[in-house]
Design a protein around this motif. Structure first.
Motif, PDB file in Angstrom:
ATOM      1  N   PHE A 149      10.807  16.726  -4.681  1.00  0.00           N
ATOM      2  CA  PHE A 149      11.936  16.142  -3.956  1.00  0.00           C
ATOM      3  C   PHE A 149      12.788  15.365  -4.951  1.00  0.00           C
ATOM      4  CE2 PHE A 149      13.875  15.130   0.071  1.00  0.00           C
ATOM      5  CZ  PHE A 149      14.628  14.003  -0.221  1.00  0.00           C
ATOM      6  N   ALA A 150      14.114  15.625  -4.959  1.00  0.00           N
ATOM      7  CA  ALA A 150      14.999  15.035  -5.960  1.00  0.00           C
ATOM      8  C   ALA A 150      15.991  14.080  -5.320  1.00  0.00           C
ATOM      9  CB  ALA A 150      15.760  16.134  -6.690  1.00  0.00           C
ATOM     10  N   ASN A 151      16.185  12.947  -5.961  1.00  0.00           N
ATOM     11  CA  ASN A 151      17.281  12.044  -5.620  1.00  0.00           C
ATOM     12  C   ASN A 151      18.352  12.205  -6.691  1.00  0.00           C
ATOM     13  OD1 ASN A 151      16.308  10.497  -3.250  1.00  0.00           O
ATOM     14  ND2 ASN A 151      14.642   9.990  -4.664  1.00  0.00           N
ATOM     15  N   ILE A 152      19.508  12.740  -6.325  1.00  0.00           N
ATOM     16  CA  ILE A 152      20.545  13.115  -7.274  1.00  0.00           C
ATOM     17  C   ILE A 152      21.780  12.241  -7.064  1.00  0.00           C
ATOM     18  CG2 ILE A 152      22.077  14.993  -8.009  1.00  0.00           C
ATOM     19  CD1 ILE A 152      19.829  16.908  -7.240  1.00  0.00           C
ATOM     20  N   VAL A 153      22.294  11.689  -8.146  1.00  0.00           N
ATOM     21  CA  VAL A 153      23.468  10.826  -8.107  1.00  0.00           C
ATOM     22  C   VAL A 153      24.627  11.538  -8.801  1.00  0.00           C
ATOM     23  CG1 VAL A 153      24.449   8.603  -8.761  1.00  0.00           C
ATOM     24  CG2 VAL A 153      22.028   8.763  -8.109  1.00  0.00           C
ATOM     25  N   LEU A 154      25.733  11.728  -8.083  1.00  0.00           N
ATOM     26  CA  LEU A 154      26.928  12.342  -8.641  1.00  0.00           C
ATOM     27  C   LEU A 154      27.936  11.266  -9.027  1.00  0.00           C
ATOM     28  CD1 LEU A 154      27.542  15.402  -6.266  1.00  0.00           C
ATOM     29  CD2 LEU A 154      26.337  15.351  -8.452  1.00  0.00           C
ATOM     30  N   LYS A 155      28.645  11.516 -10.126  1.00  0.00           N
ATOM     31  CA  LYS A 155      29.678  10.609 -10.619  1.00  0.00           C
ATOM     32  C   LYS A 155      31.046  11.291 -10.509  1.00  0.00           C
ATOM     33  CE  LYS A 155      27.045   7.218 -12.394  1.00  0.00           C
ATOM     34  NZ  LYS A 155      27.215   5.782 -12.140  1.00  0.00           N
ATOM     35  N   PRO A 156      32.130  10.514 -10.442  1.00  0.00           N
ATOM     36  CA  PRO A 156      33.470  11.105 -10.474  1.00  0.00           C
ATOM     37  C   PRO A 156      33.689  11.839 -11.790  1.00  0.00           C
ATOM     38  CG  PRO A 156      33.549   8.825  -9.752  1.00  0.00           C
ATOM     39  CD  PRO A 156      32.162   9.068 -10.253  1.00  0.00           C
ATOM     40  N   VAL A 174      26.887  11.096 -15.948  1.00  0.00           N
ATOM     41  CA  VAL A 174      26.177  11.764 -14.857  1.00  0.00           C
ATOM     42  C   VAL A 174      24.683  11.458 -14.963  1.00  0.00           C
ATOM     43  CG1 VAL A 174      25.506  13.995 -13.908  1.00  0.00           C
ATOM     44  CG2 VAL A 174      27.874  13.586 -14.580  1.00  0.00           C
ATOM     45  N   THR A 175      24.110  11.058 -13.849  1.00  0.00           N
ATOM     46  CA  THR A 175      22.704  10.680 -13.826  1.00  0.00           C
ATOM     47  C   THR A 175      21.920  11.636 -12.942  1.00  0.00           C
ATOM     48  OG1 THR A 175      23.298   8.361 -14.089  1.00  0.00           O
ATOM     49  CG2 THR A 175      21.070   8.846 -13.288  1.00  0.00           C
ATOM     50  N   VAL A 176      20.807  12.090 -13.431  1.00  0.00           N
ATOM     51  CA  VAL A 176      19.924  12.942 -12.641  1.00  0.00           C
ATOM     52  C   VAL A 176      18.570  12.265 -12.563  1.00  0.00           C
ATOM     53  CG1 VAL A 176      18.871  15.211 -12.419  1.00  0.00           C
ATOM     54  CG2 VAL A 176      21.137  14.992 -13.441  1.00  0.00           C
TER      55      VAL A 176
END
Length: 790
Positions: free
Chosen positions: A144-151, A158-160
């Motif tokens: 299970f992944a928690n993914i953070v998108l940046k502008p 960008v953080t993964v």
């Protein structure tokens, strides 16, 4: 092969007369006679089937995964921790098959039914920078992944936080091998090669022409997660499956959950090639080399929106088939052919129907014994013209239904026919042995997996009926006895039910508990086994290292082979015996550590397997036939290490597999062909396939100008020499190389050399097919691969 007679370099001269085993407490403790069993196999089937149906009806509104399939899930948020809805999520396989989803209002995405293999996960949304992440999907795991998108302006930031997509907490050591690995590994595409296993899996090697892994013979082959049953022990020499028909191979070598594992020493989970990744595409692979060898393959595949087909044909021949008893290649021709198909139909988003089938025939000449052989094997006299013909045919029909809440229920039917016919030559002395053995299996599987809060539950039932036909003939060329013939038609069957739960205590701690109940019944006896299995994984914070521990029990159903009538009379007169075979019981302890380093994966484990009624085999008199036995006990202990580079590493692929292992047995023979001099005795002594150290180091690289290379160095410390205290044959190393060029996107040519240094020596003194065993000499062949559209 059993343990001592072969080590002395001669066949047994004195045979024992006892018809009862010595010291069988460990066997009889598990046995239940027919008179003690108050319930039939049919009644057990009805009861278990009804119980499973009740469970399924109660738990249908749950999420689950079909057999041989994993899941990829996650939540996409922005840098303010708000969910990103409507983001496009694409999962693309190495063969460019694509699955698409969109995140819901909470930012969540789910791919609940994804075939095992390597993928690239890409997430995009118009207001954010796109993100790509390599993903390894393995059956029964729950990343299970928690993914953070940046502008887009913050692209460099960008953080993964999806590391667990790459390193999945599991108690089961698994090696994943894809079609690209197979194509780039020297010799691995040859239908009679097992390089796709031995080059990648620690403790896996060939001894007397057969695969051994973790100290034993018995392995399970699964197609899309459905077992192809086979209770016979080390009888067939031919390939179970053509490597070129495999899309992904997941090799498990212990720590099995309750839904897996009756053949303890290895599980090979095959996802076959599919027409959904092809568009009216055909592929031709042609090889030619020394020893008159050729291995030629042709396939076609395509699809519509809801239907896909893949089919292949293969033919091969060579003057170098089995490992020879001396350095010369004598009477060693092999040839075979096979057809394979995978048909898939998707009538809607929630249903998938598949039909996978194979027809395969192979013939092997048995290397002749000559005057030169007598210096190594005095018991091998005058053999001429021996041959073995084999067939391996199967069909698997599966239906997977995904409910509206992503629950997946898989129903499967299967059929398997397996044949091994040994025909002795006219010059054999003192006997000409004819041994024709075929086994037929019909069965099915029902499986449901689901999520309930933090519990990942799995329940199912698997079973098969088996009918064997054994035609045995002994002709005495020395005139000592009239011809003896026997026809046996034993029958049997197995049914197993399981319940498994993996509980996510926290994001870093998983606990698993399961139980597998097996019921085996033959025409002569009945056995029952209850096998609990426990495991735990701990993922260390920040490091993402995974510690694992496992304890479990296994039951392996016995072969149905037996002897009776005139052959028993003859055997008794010659001081031999054939005792009833019973199932093997195993207890495994396993401790593992997985370390991710910049996309690399390092895995180490330590295991101990304790066996009762350990399956092995013994030679029958002066023939090349060998029949199964059970040793009173065995102890196998090993330390394993694997290293793999990132799946999409730009500098090529590196793989390392190392095993330090001991395989010992103890006690008397408790079942099967009882022959003097083959008992394990006390203290424990090394089995014939005991090899202490095995190392494989491979590197495959793509070079400029579309050139490519592949290599594998195999270092072996030497198999057991059979004497107590255990001694071993000399160690040796083998280097395999392949080099070629992609002339275009559809055409490539290559040259492969196996055993480059021609390190050709005696590696195994087991008296099986042809006598002793020298490793294969230097081989070279050219290969052309061509793809085209039709």
């Amino acid at each position: 092969m059993s343990h001592y007679t072969w080590a002395r370099g001669s066949m047994p001269q004195r045979l024992i007369t006892d018809t009862q085993p010595i010291g069988v407490d460990c066997e009889t403790r598990h046995e239940t006679s027919l008179t003690d069993t108050s319930i039939s196999l049919q009644e057990i089937t009805y009861i278990v089937g009804a119980a499973v149906l009740v469970v399924l009806m109660l738990l249908l509104p749950a999420r689950g995964w079909a057999a041989a399939y994993g899941t990829v899930s996650g939540i996409v948020r922005d840098d303010s921790d708000r969910p990103v809805a409507g983001a496009k999520v694409v999962l693309e396989s190495a063969t460019h098959a694509v699955i698409e989803r969109q995140t819901d209002s909470t930012g969540r995405f789910d791919f609940p039914n994804v075939a095992i293999g390597q993928y690239m996960l890409t997430i995009s949304q118009s207001e954010f920078a796109s993100l790509s992440q390599p993903v390894t999907v393995q059956a029964g795991y729950f990343p299970f992944a928690n993914i953070v998108l940046k502008p887009p302006s913050d692209l460099s930031e960008v953080t993964v936080t999806a590391a667990r997509l790459q390193v999945v907490a599991s108690v089961t050591p698994i090696t994943m091998v894809g079609q690209e690995d197979i194509e780039n590994t020297p010799g691995a595409t040859n239908v009679n090669s097992l390089a796709m296993v031995t080059d990648y899996v620690p403790g896996a090697y060939q001894a007397h022409d057969m695969l051994h892994i973790r100290g034993g013979h018995q392995t399970n082959w699964l197609i899309n997660g459905v077992e192809i049953p086979n209770t016979n022990i080390a009888e067939n020499l031919g390939p179970v499956l053509n490597p070129q028909d495999i899309e992904t191979l997941g090799i498990e070598r212990g720590g099995y959950l309750a839904d897996e594992g009756d053949r303890t020493y290895g599980i090979f989970n095959v996802i076959p090639k599919s027409g959904f990744s092809r568009d009216n595409q055909a592929a031709l692979d042609v090889t030619g080399g020394n020893f008159g060898q050729t291995d030629d393959y042709f396939s076609v595949g395509s699809h519509t929106d809801d239907f896909a087909y893949y089919a292949s044909v293969e033919g091969n021949r060579s003057d170098l088939g089995l490992q020879t008893p001396v350095s010369q290649v004598i009477h060693d021709e092999t040839h075979g052919y096979g057809t394979f198909t995978n048909l898939q139909y998707k009538p809607g988003e929630q249903d998938t129907v598949s039909f996978v089938a194979q027809l395969r025939q192979d013939v092997y000449e048995i290397p002749n014994c000559t005057v030169a052989v007598l210096a190594y094997d005095p018991g091998c006299v005058g053999q001429f013209g021996d041959e073995q013909g084999e067939a391996d045919n199967f069909a698997v029909f599966s239906w997977a239904h995904t409910f509206t809440n992503n629950a997946v229920l898989t129903s499967s039917l299967l059929y398997h026919f397996d044949r091994a016919d040994y025909d002795g030559g006219a010059g054999d002395y003192p006997t000409i042995t004819t041994y024709h053995h075929s086994s037929q299996y019909e069965g099915g599987e029902e499986q449901l997996k689901w999520d309930v809060s933090r519990n990942h539950l799995d329940a199912g039932v698997f079973g098969f009926a088996q009918q064997d036909r054994v035609d045995f003939n002994l002709a005495f060329t020395d005139g000592s006895s009239p011809t003896l013939s026997e026809l046996e038609k034993p029958t049997g069957g197995l049914i197993a039910a399981w319940l498994q739960d993996t509980f996510a205590v926290t994001h870093w701690l998983n606990l698993s508990a399961g139980v597998r109940q097996s019921h085996f019944q033959s025409s002569s006896f009945t056995e029952n086994a209850t096998d609990p299995r426990l495991g735990a994984t701990v993922q260390l914070p920040k490091l993402d290292w995974v510690l694992s521990a496992y304890w479990g029990k296994y039951y392996q159903a016995p072969p149905l082979e037996t002897l009776s009538g005139p052959l028993v009379t003859y055997a008794t007169a010659n001081d031999t015996a054939f005792l009833p075979l019973h199932g093997e019981r195993d207890t495994e302890r396993l401790f593992g550590l997985t370390i991710p380093v910049m996309g690399w994966t390092i895995e180490a484990d330590y295991f101990v397997t304790e066996s009762t009624n350990f399956f092995d085999h013994n030679p029958l008199g002066e023939s090349d036939i060998y029949l199964p036995i059970t040793d009173q006990g065995a102890l196998i202990e090993g330390r394993e290490l694997t290293v793999r580079s990132p799946a999409f590493w730009p500098y090529g692929q590196v793989h390392l597999a190392y095993s330090n292992q001991t395989a010992e047995c103890f006690g008397s023979i408790t079942g099967g062909l009882v022959v003097a001099g083959t008992e394990c005795g006390s203290p424990p002594v090394g089995l014939d396939h005991d090899q202490r150290n095995t190392l494989n180091l491979g590197y495959n690289a793509k070079l400029p100008q579309q050139f490519f290379v592949g290599s594998n160095l195999s270092v072996n410390s030497g198999l057991s020499n059979g004497f107590a205290p255990p001694t071993h044959l000399p160690g040796y190393a083998v280097l395999d190389l392949t080099a070629g060029r992609n002339i275009s996107s559809n055409l490539s040519v290559s040259i492969t050399t196996l055993n480059v240094t021609n390190r050709h020596l005696l590696t195994d003194n087991s008296l099986t097919f042809g006598g002793l065993h020298w490793n294969n000499p230097f081989q070279i062949y050219a290969e052309l691969r061509y793809k085209f559209h039709y």
